[in-house]
Write an enzyme that holds these catalytic residues in place. Sequence first.
Site, PDB file in Angstrom:
ATOM      1  N   GLU A  62       0.784  -1.020  -0.012  1.00 27.20           N
ATOM      2  CA  GLU A  62       0.152   0.066   0.212  1.00 27.20           C
ATOM      3  C   GLU A  62       0.956   1.273   0.181  1.00 27.20           C
ATOM      4  OE1 GLU A  62      -2.938   0.015   3.096  1.00 27.20           O
ATOM      5  OE2 GLU A  62      -3.857  -1.925   2.284  1.00 27.20           O
ATOM      6  N   ASP A 157     -16.226  10.139  21.061  1.00 28.16           N
ATOM      7  CA  ASP A 157     -16.697  10.292  22.383  1.00 28.16           C
ATOM      8  C   ASP A 157     -15.493   9.862  23.367  1.00 28.16           C
ATOM      9  OD1 ASP A 157     -18.980   9.933  20.610  1.00 28.16           O
ATOM     10  OD2 ASP A 157     -19.769   8.142  21.560  1.00 28.16           O
ATOM     11  N   HIS A 178      -8.343   9.729   2.829  1.00 23.91           N
ATOM     12  CA  HIS A 178      -7.971   8.878   2.104  1.00 23.91           C
ATOM     13  C   HIS A 178      -8.062   9.512   0.735  1.00 23.91           C
ATOM     14  CE1 HIS A 178      -7.779   5.235   0.005  1.00 23.91           C
ATOM     15  NE2 HIS A 178      -7.524   4.578   1.250  1.00 23.91           N
ATOM     16  N   ARG A 224      -0.469   8.872   1.867  1.00 20.99           N
ATOM     17  CA  ARG A 224      -1.774   9.590   1.334  1.00 20.99           C
ATOM     18  C   ARG A 224      -1.776  11.130   1.495  1.00 20.99           C
ATOM     19  NH1 ARG A 224      -5.173   4.927   4.931  1.00 20.99           N
ATOM     20  NH2 ARG A 224      -4.644   3.334   3.432  1.00 20.99           N
ATOM     21  N   HIS A 286     -10.411  10.077   6.794  1.00 21.54           N
ATOM     22  CA  HIS A 286     -10.431   8.834   6.952  1.00 21.54           C
ATOM     23  C   HIS A 286      -9.871   8.347   8.147  1.00 21.54           C
ATOM     24  CE1 HIS A 286      -9.924   4.745   6.090  1.00 21.54           C
ATOM     25  NE2 HIS A 286      -8.405   4.768   5.834  1.00 21.54           N
ATOM     26  N   GLU A 310      -7.814   3.849  17.645  1.00 24.26           N
ATOM     27  CA  GLU A 310      -7.807   5.067  16.782  1.00 24.26           C
ATOM     28  C   GLU A 310      -8.368   6.443  17.755  1.00 24.26           C
ATOM     29  OE1 GLU A 310      -9.733   5.028  12.879  1.00 24.26           O
ATOM     30  OE2 GLU A 310      -9.630   7.190  12.885  1.00 24.26           O
ATOM     31  N   ARG A 321      -0.117   8.737   9.651  1.00 26.49           N
ATOM     32  CA  ARG A 321      -0.334   7.447   9.617  1.00 26.49           C
ATOM     33  C   ARG A 321       0.223   6.659   8.326  1.00 26.49           C
ATOM     34  NH1 ARG A 321      -5.100   3.015   8.914  1.00 26.49           N
ATOM     35  NH2 ARG A 321      -5.439   4.619   7.551  1.00 26.49           N
ATOM     36  N   SER A 326      -2.513   0.989  11.281  1.00 29.21           N
ATOM     37  CA  SER A 326      -3.398   1.602  12.593  1.00 29.21           C
ATOM     38  C   SER A 326      -4.228   0.032  13.100  1.00 29.21           C
ATOM     39  CB  SER A 326      -4.489   2.045  12.207  1.00 29.21           C
ATOM     40  OG  SER A 326      -5.234   1.778  10.707  1.00 29.21           O
ATOM     41  N   LEU A 327      -4.327  -0.868  12.631  1.00 33.00           N
ATOM     42  CA  LEU A 327      -4.929  -2.409  13.017  1.00 33.00           C
ATOM     43  C   LEU A 327      -3.742  -2.867  13.972  1.00 33.00           C
ATOM     44  CD1 LEU A 327      -7.047  -3.684  10.184  1.00 33.00           C
ATOM     45  CD2 LEU A 327      -7.935  -2.607  12.120  1.00 33.00           C
TER      46      LEU A 327
HETATM   47  C1  LIG Z   1     -13.247   1.902   5.228  1.00 37.03           C
HETATM   48  C2  LIG Z   1     -12.118   1.633   6.323  1.00 37.03           C
HETATM   49  C3  LIG Z   1     -10.945   0.842   5.966  1.00 37.03           C
HETATM   50  C4  LIG Z   1      -9.971   0.722   6.529  1.00 37.03           C
HETATM   51  N1  LIG Z   1      -9.022  -0.180   6.337  1.00 37.03           N
HETATM   52  C5  LIG Z   1      -8.087  -0.306   6.997  1.00 37.03           C
HETATM   53  C6  LIG Z   1      -6.825  -1.300   6.888  1.00 37.03           C
HETATM   54  O1  LIG Z   1      -7.123  -1.931   5.762  1.00 37.03           O
HETATM   55  N2  LIG Z   1      -5.754  -1.535   7.768  1.00 37.03           N
HETATM   56  C7  LIG Z   1      -5.647  -0.495   8.723  1.00 37.03           C
HETATM   57  O2  LIG Z   1      -4.663  -0.759   9.586  1.00 37.03           O
HETATM   58  N3  LIG Z   1      -6.627   0.218   9.141  1.00 37.03           N
HETATM   59  C8  LIG Z   1      -7.558   0.346   8.246  1.00 37.03           C
HETATM   60  N4  LIG Z   1      -8.634   1.284   8.622  1.00 37.03           N
HETATM   61  C9  LIG Z   1      -8.812   2.072  10.126  1.00 37.03           C
HETATM   62  C10 LIG Z   1      -9.053   1.191  11.506  1.00 37.03           C
HETATM   63  O3  LIG Z   1     -10.030   0.278  10.893  1.00 37.03           O
HETATM   64  C11 LIG Z   1      -9.486   1.911  12.264  1.00 37.03           C
HETATM   65  O4  LIG Z   1      -8.214   2.694  12.611  1.00 37.03           O
HETATM   66  C12 LIG Z   1      -9.594   0.944  13.463  1.00 37.03           C
HETATM   67  O5  LIG Z   1     -10.723   0.022  13.160  1.00 37.03           O
HETATM   68  C13 LIG Z   1      -9.808   1.576  14.651  1.00 37.03           C
HETATM   69  O6  LIG Z   1     -10.164   0.672  15.595  1.00 37.03           O
HETATM   70  P1  LIG Z   1     -10.826   1.034  17.077  1.00 37.03           P
HETATM   71  O7  LIG Z   1     -11.189  -0.256  17.728  1.00 37.03           O
HETATM   72  O8  LIG Z   1      -9.907   1.904  17.372  1.00 37.03           O
HETATM   73  O9  LIG Z   1     -12.198   1.811  16.496  1.00 37.03           O
HETATM   74  P2  LIG Z   1     -13.578   1.365  16.066  1.00 37.03           P
HETATM   75  O10 LIG Z   1     -13.100  -0.002  15.136  1.00 37.03           O
HETATM   76  O11 LIG Z   1     -14.096   2.573  15.175  1.00 37.03           O
HETATM   77  O12 LIG Z   1     -14.444   0.735  17.145  1.00 37.03           O
HETATM   78  C14 LIG Z   1     -14.843   1.699  18.097  1.00 37.03           C
HETATM   79  C15 LIG Z   1     -16.206   0.871  18.757  1.00 37.03           C
HETATM   80  O13 LIG Z   1     -16.415   1.729  19.568  1.00 37.03           O
HETATM   81  C16 LIG Z   1     -17.834   1.832  19.707  1.00 37.03           C
HETATM   82  N5  LIG Z   1     -18.192   3.153  20.430  1.00 37.03           N
HETATM   83  C17 LIG Z   1     -17.860   4.275  20.104  1.00 37.03           C
HETATM   84  N6  LIG Z   1     -18.408   5.392  20.791  1.00 37.03           N
HETATM   85  C18 LIG Z   1     -18.808   4.749  22.101  1.00 37.03           C
HETATM   86  C19 LIG Z   1     -19.338   4.944  23.238  1.00 37.03           C
HETATM   87  N7  LIG Z   1     -19.325   6.571  23.579  1.00 37.03           N
HETATM   88  N8  LIG Z   1     -19.560   4.000  24.160  1.00 37.03           N
HETATM   89  C20 LIG Z   1     -19.468   2.642  23.760  1.00 37.03           C
HETATM   90  N9  LIG Z   1     -19.030   2.244  22.664  1.00 37.03           N
HETATM   91  C21 LIG Z   1     -18.664   3.184  21.769  1.00 37.03           C
HETATM   92  C22 LIG Z   1     -18.229   1.986  18.142  1.00 37.03           C
HETATM   93  O14 LIG Z   1     -19.592   1.618  18.075  1.00 37.03           O
HETATM   94  C23 LIG Z   1     -17.249   0.953  17.683  1.00 37.03           C
HETATM   95  O15 LIG Z   1     -17.860  -0.332  17.924  1.00 37.03           O
HETATM   96  C24 LIG Z   1      -9.865   1.624   7.988  1.00 37.03           C
HETATM   97  C25 LIG Z   1     -10.911   2.455   8.100  1.00 37.03           C
HETATM   98  C26 LIG Z   1     -11.937   2.509   7.514  1.00 37.03           C
HETATM   99  C27 LIG Z   1     -13.230   3.375   7.943  1.00 37.03           C
END
Ligand SMILES: Cc1cc2nc3c(=O)[nH]c(=O)nc-3n(C[C@H](O)[C@H](O)[C@H](O)COP(=O)(O)OP(=O)(O)OC[C@H]3O[C@@H](n4cnc5c(N)ncnc54)[C@H](O)[C@@H]3O)c2cc1C
Length: 442
Positions: A62, A157, A178, A224, A286, A310, A321, A326-327
């Site tokens: 990528e 939040d 993005h 990016r 993004h 995130e 990034r 990020s994952l």
């Molecule tokens: C379309 C897309 C494609 C991507 N592709 C990639 C990739 O290929 N590789 C990569 O490394 N990264 C990728 N990313 C970035 C990566 O997916 C995110 O950075 C990652 O999912 C963030 O994970 P997280 O657990 O921090 O948050 P999230 O996955 O956003 O999860 C947060 C969770 O918390 C919950 N939540 C939010 N607020 C509250 C609250 N107040 N109380 C209770 N629950 C709450 C939400 O409902 C959600 O379930 C992509 C992102 C997107 C949008």
Amino acid sequence: MKALSDNFEKHIKDTLNAGAFSNDKKIVEKVIHSGPKLIDDLINWGVQFDKNHNGEFDLAIEGGHSDARIWHKEDQTGKDIQSALINKILDLDNVDLFENTTLVNAEKTTNNTFSIQLFDNKNNLINNIICSKLVLATGGIGGLFEKSTNQEIATGDGIYIANKLGAPIENLSFIQFHPTGLYQKGSISFLISEALRGSGAQLRNEKKEAFMYKYDDRLDLAPRDIVSRAISNEINQQILPYVYLDATKIDAEIIDKHFPNIKKECLDRLGINIQNGVIPVVPVQHYSCGGVKVNEYGETAVEGLYAIGEVASTGLHGANRLASNSLLEAIAFAKFSIPSLTNNLKNNLFSPTDIKTSPLLKLDKSEIQKIISHYAGIVKSNEGLAQAKNLLLEIKSNAIECSEISLPNYEANFLLENAILLIQDALNQKENKGVYFNVDLN
Ligand SMILES: Cc1cc2nc3c(=O)[nH]c(=O)nc-3n(C[C@H](O)[C@H](O)[C@H](O)COP(=O)(O)OP(=O)(O)OC[C@H]3O[C@@H](n4cnc5c(N)ncnc54)[C@H](O)[C@@H]3O)c2cc1C
């Protein structure tokens, strides 16, 4: 299997390059060295990363990566990881799961525990819990923008809660756009993965001419921020409000194997068969590179408060990034936090409510999104940011209180506070680096 030409040092260098060397090098090294073991854990928990014809793991390249090293599951890697982790959690009998529940407030008690309020979205009820440790894993802040690849739930939040508890927030204006969101109506943009460009897709302007050679030697696979600014510049010089992504030269077999979802979505949403038609794309919000400042164990400055994923600013990304870090970051910090998190952990207690929450304001979130999208997008200016700050403070001081508690009301209130934090952070920046670009700075 790791590409033979690849090694940790190359991945570290790419991460520092993308981040404009504003990263915390110690964190970059720690996260990247932890990768192989974390991948093994995910495989053991059921994530089925794609394999090639020889049965070896198929690694993608990528933007900003100097080698093919992205472990993926078709074009929906996060979804597969999420399913595996949910299944794992369902197997644990010491975890209580509350669905349709949103953390809306948290305060420190006199016993140095947290008193938190959870809004039950289905029954419009608030539940209170006392806990000794609180982990914010609430994702990004895409909801601040009119168009984002994030789901609408991404209203930052955790940033609002951490800020309220006194934890420092940093680099909130380091927003990654993005380059290739599908050009379409609606607030959630479907993302055309960078891996498509990694497989040979090329950006073209409205005359169908390739243009990335004018901006960066890495062409379509430049980081990016560079590709997004290049597209934005091309759009400013043409009539169409988008550019094209041309994937027609990629073998049909590769498209069907690796990009079935992109192929289906382009067909369903716009009637475009990506094997013989070009895809209209624009840069869209993004990823939030900044967030709640944490140390190498995911701890914030507030005792017992953690931020992972995130929502956090770990130092890994610096000013931008590197794609797909990020994952890895989310999984790595979840693991790094375990010793501290499990130390002196007490059982949670349900408690009657005793927290006085500030009343919610009646707000129209689209007004906030318009201001942020207009003044804090890919290209910013001092005057625009000052104007945005005034407009947001005006909205806050003119808003009337509302008695209705509902998820949209909570989220709009969180968005307003986060929007003010983002603009203030943008105003505090002293130089252009990575994703941050202000025409009035060098
Ligand atoms: C379309 C897309 C494609 C991507 N592709 C990639 C990739 O290929 N590789 C990569 O490394 N990264 C990728 N990313 C970035 C990566 O997916 C995110 O950075 C990652 O999912 C963030 O994970 P997280 O657990 O921090 O948050 P999230 O996955 O956003 O999860 C947060 C969770 O918390 C919950 N939540 C939010 N607020 C509250 C609250 N107040 N109380 C209770 N629950 C709450 C939400 O409902 C959600 O379930 C992509 C992102 C997107 C949008």
